[in-house]
Design a protein around this motif. Structure first.
Motif, short mmCIF file in Angstrom:
data_model
loop_
_atom_site.label_atom_id
_atom_site.label_comp_id
_atom_site.label_asym_id
_atom_site.label_seq_id
_atom_site.Cartn_x
_atom_site.Cartn_y
_atom_site.Cartn_z
N GLU A 81 0.82 -1.21 0.00
CA GLU A 81 0.00 0.00 0.00
C GLU A 81 0.85 1.27 0.00
OE1 GLU A 81 -2.99 2.31 3.03
OE2 GLU A 81 -3.26 0.13 2.84
N PHE A 82 1.89 1.29 0.83
CA PHE A 82 2.68 2.51 0.94
C PHE A 82 3.64 2.68 -0.24
CE2 PHE A 82 0.67 2.37 4.98
CZ PHE A 82 0.40 3.71 5.23
N LEU A 83 4.08 1.58 -0.84
CA LEU A 83 4.87 1.68 -2.08
C LEU A 83 4.01 2.25 -3.20
CD1 LEU A 83 7.41 1.22 -3.75
CD2 LEU A 83 6.64 -1.13 -4.13
N GLU A 84 2.79 1.76 -3.32
CA GLU A 84 1.87 2.25 -4.33
C GLU A 84 1.60 3.75 -4.14
OE1 GLU A 84 -2.76 1.48 -5.22
OE2 GLU A 84 -1.50 -0.32 -5.27
N GLY A 85 1.36 4.16 -2.89
CA GLY A 85 1.13 5.57 -2.60
C GLY A 85 2.35 6.42 -2.90
N MET A 86 3.50 5.89 -2.61
CA MET A 86 4.77 6.60 -2.86
C MET A 86 4.94 6.85 -4.37
SD MET A 86 8.42 5.33 -1.36
CE MET A 86 8.82 4.13 -2.61
N ILE A 87 4.58 5.87 -5.17
CA ILE A 87 4.71 5.99 -6.62
C ILE A 87 3.65 6.91 -7.22
CG2 ILE A 87 4.50 4.67 -8.79
CD1 ILE A 87 5.77 2.29 -7.20
N ALA A 88 2.43 6.83 -6.71
CA ALA A 88 1.30 7.53 -7.32
C ALA A 88 1.17 9.00 -6.90
CB ALA A 88 0.01 6.79 -6.98
N CYS A 89 1.72 9.37 -5.75
CA CYS A 89 1.48 10.70 -5.21
C CYS A 89 2.65 11.65 -5.47
CB CYS A 89 1.23 10.61 -3.70
SG CYS A 89 -0.23 9.65 -3.31
N GLU A 90 2.38 12.92 -5.21
CA GLU A 90 3.40 13.96 -5.36
C GLU A 90 3.43 14.84 -4.11
OE1 GLU A 90 2.42 16.17 -8.86
OE2 GLU A 90 2.88 14.51 -10.21
#
Length: 55
Positions: A21-30
């Motif tokens: 979840e946090f890897l996905e958020g890290m990639i998707a967010c700015e």
């Protein structure tokens, strides 16, 4: 199981699901949101059992 506190909400999660979840958020967010996800992800990767976005 790990305890994650993010944006004032605490959850108990399986480590593998939290990392995903946090890897996905890290990639998707700015910006600051990306920093939040990155901080928690790095704590997870460091083996922490309690991770937080608080300083």
């Amino acid at each position: 199981m790990v305890e994650i506190t993010c944006y004032g909400r605490t959850r108990i999660m399986r480590r593998d699901k939290a990392e995903e979840e946090f890897l996905e958020g890290m990639i998707a967010c700015e910006g600051s949101e990306k920093e939040t996800y990155t901080d928690i992800y790095l704590q997870l990767m460091g083996g922490c059992m309690k991770c937080s976005d608080e300083d």
